[in-house]
Design an enzyme around this catalytic site. Sequence first.
Site, PDB file in Angstrom:
ATOM      1  N   LYS A  74      33.050  83.915  35.887  1.00  0.00           N
ATOM      2  CA  LYS A  74      32.801  83.756  37.338  1.00  0.00           C
ATOM      3  C   LYS A  74      32.791  85.124  37.999  1.00  0.00           C
ATOM      4  O   LYS A  74      33.644  85.963  37.697  1.00  0.00           O
ATOM      5  CB  LYS A  74      33.928  82.901  37.933  1.00  0.00           C
ATOM      6  N   LYS A 141      28.390  61.512  39.914  1.00  0.00           N
ATOM      7  CA  LYS A 141      28.714  61.808  41.315  1.00  0.00           C
ATOM      8  C   LYS A 141      27.751  61.031  42.211  1.00  0.00           C
ATOM      9  O   LYS A 141      26.641  60.692  41.775  1.00  0.00           O
ATOM     10  CB  LYS A 141      28.588  63.311  41.568  1.00  0.00           C
ATOM     11  N   GLU A 168      36.414  76.257  31.350  1.00  0.00           N
ATOM     12  CA  GLU A 168      35.731  75.005  31.722  1.00  0.00           C
ATOM     13  C   GLU A 168      34.521  74.858  30.808  1.00  0.00           C
ATOM     14  O   GLU A 168      33.691  75.772  30.715  1.00  0.00           O
ATOM     15  CB  GLU A 168      35.264  75.030  33.175  1.00  0.00           C
ATOM     16  N   HIS A 184      20.768  72.436  42.086  1.00  0.00           N
ATOM     17  CA  HIS A 184      21.585  73.586  42.510  1.00  0.00           C
ATOM     18  C   HIS A 184      20.738  74.557  43.340  1.00  0.00           C
ATOM     19  O   HIS A 184      21.172  75.036  44.379  1.00  0.00           O
ATOM     20  CB  HIS A 184      22.143  74.277  41.268  1.00  0.00           C
TER      21      HIS A 184
HETATM   22  P1  0O2 Z   1      29.319  77.424  39.565  1.00  0.00           P
HETATM   23  O1  0O2 Z   1      28.595  78.555  40.167  1.00  0.00           O
HETATM   24  O2  0O2 Z   1      28.422  76.512  38.753  1.00  0.00           O
HETATM   25  O3  0O2 Z   1      30.558  77.808  38.835  1.00  0.00           O
HETATM   26  P2  0O2 Z   1      37.300  72.665  40.946  1.00  0.00           P
HETATM   27  O4  0O2 Z   1      36.466  73.742  40.252  1.00  0.00           O
HETATM   28  O5  0O2 Z   1      37.978  71.729  39.970  1.00  0.00           O
HETATM   29  O6  0O2 Z   1      38.210  73.212  41.995  1.00  0.00           O
HETATM   30  P3  0O2 Z   1      35.590  70.490  41.491  1.00  0.00           P
HETATM   31  O7  0O2 Z   1      34.478  70.291  42.483  1.00  0.00           O
HETATM   32  O8  0O2 Z   1      36.616  69.411  41.395  1.00  0.00           O
HETATM   33  O9  0O2 Z   1      36.248  71.879  41.791  1.00  0.00           O
HETATM   34  O10 0O2 Z   1      35.009  70.718  40.052  1.00  0.00           O
HETATM   35  P4  0O2 Z   1      33.977  69.855  39.255  1.00  0.00           P
HETATM   36  O11 0O2 Z   1      33.664  68.581  39.942  1.00  0.00           O
HETATM   37  O12 0O2 Z   1      34.519  69.767  37.866  1.00  0.00           O
HETATM   38  O13 0O2 Z   1      32.647  70.751  39.327  1.00  0.00           O
HETATM   39  C1  0O2 Z   1      32.662  72.117  39.093  1.00  0.00           C
HETATM   40  C2  0O2 Z   1      31.304  72.620  38.607  1.00  0.00           C
HETATM   41  O14 0O2 Z   1      30.459  71.554  38.156  1.00  0.00           O
HETATM   42  C3  0O2 Z   1      30.494  73.319  39.677  1.00  0.00           C
HETATM   43  O15 0O2 Z   1      30.881  74.659  39.703  1.00  0.00           O
HETATM   44  C4  0O2 Z   1      29.064  73.165  39.164  1.00  0.00           C
HETATM   45  O16 0O2 Z   1      28.794  74.078  38.110  1.00  0.00           O
HETATM   46  C5  0O2 Z   1      29.098  71.778  38.562  1.00  0.00           C
HETATM   47  N1  0O2 Z   1      28.769  70.745  39.548  1.00  0.00           N
HETATM   48  C6  0O2 Z   1      29.626  69.848  40.090  1.00  0.00           C
HETATM   49  N2  0O2 Z   1      28.983  69.025  40.931  1.00  0.00           N
HETATM   50  C7  0O2 Z   1      27.695  69.395  40.931  1.00  0.00           C
HETATM   51  C8  0O2 Z   1      26.517  68.910  41.611  1.00  0.00           C
HETATM   52  O17 0O2 Z   1      26.552  67.969  42.408  1.00  0.00           O
HETATM   53  N3  0O2 Z   1      25.347  69.564  41.350  1.00  0.00           N
HETATM   54  C9  0O2 Z   1      25.252  70.604  40.477  1.00  0.00           C
HETATM   55  N4  0O2 Z   1      24.062  71.172  40.284  1.00  0.00           N
HETATM   56  N5  0O2 Z   1      26.350  71.103  39.837  1.00  0.00           N
HETATM   57  C10 0O2 Z   1      27.546  70.505  40.059  1.00  0.00           C
HETATM   58  P5  0O2 Z   1      30.844  75.532  41.047  1.00  0.00           P
HETATM   59  O18 0O2 Z   1      32.163  76.193  41.190  1.00  0.00           O
HETATM   60  O19 0O2 Z   1      30.387  74.693  42.200  1.00  0.00           O
HETATM   61  O20 0O2 Z   1      29.746  76.604  40.831  1.00  0.00           O
END
Ligand code: 0O2
Length: 228
Positions: A74, A141, A168, A184
Amino acid sequence: MSENTEIIPAGSFENMLNSGHTAELLETARPFIELMMHNECALREVETKLNVLNDEFSTLYNYNPIETIKTRVKDPLSIVEKMHRKGITPTIENIENTLNDIAGVRVICSFPEDIYAIADILTAQDDITLISRKDYIANPKPNGYRSLHLIIGIPIFLSTGKKMMKAEVQFRTIAMDFWASLEHKLKYKHNVKNSAAISAQLKECADAISDIDIRMQEIRNQIEKDSE
Ligand code: 0O2
């Protein structure tokens, strides 16, 4: 700098840069650089394990369940932004305790059944700890997003000894990855008119893609059965 010092104390970078204190600046940044390096090492460990499994499947069954493995640490701004969003001071200790996704691995599989097979084999390895599992394939989701998310604990071995790291691991099919990548990108397009209609269309596409994944899986299973 102690583990509990804020990684970027307010105004400190500017002060150090302006006063030419490069050594001091580097010293301030060192714990953060080390943290990033440890996460890079954790990524390499996970990637190697996945490559070993893919090679083994290829040798034993002439089949690669994993199409692609992507890794990323990250970026620092996203780390600080996420810590601020959570209302937690971004010290090294807080970052390590709070964020599970500094080391991120995306595993793109050919078929949905491969996802569960590889995830189960990986988490059964005795140096891996399963910290959490979110199955957005069985429970998509509301926007249609599908993937299997694991947070795992994995050791890295440093000169000072063993350090447990977190990573992760997101598992998706090629089709789910295609949808998630485009969705995204579209999220960053602001001022879109009819955003509700666009969300509905994206959800429809996600569901259609999921149907295709299931049908492709059925075709593969049929081919395997017929060629026995
Ligand atoms: P990036 O840039 O991809 O790293 P947490 O991280 O546990 O605090 P959350 O929301 O509970 O937060 O985590 P979750 O649901 O496990 O999702 C985390 C990551 O999954 C996201 O990372 C995205 O990579 C992916 N993701 C989750 N939901 C979606 C969605 O609706 N669309 C897309 N395209 N990707 C999703 P980050 O941190 O958002 O960004």
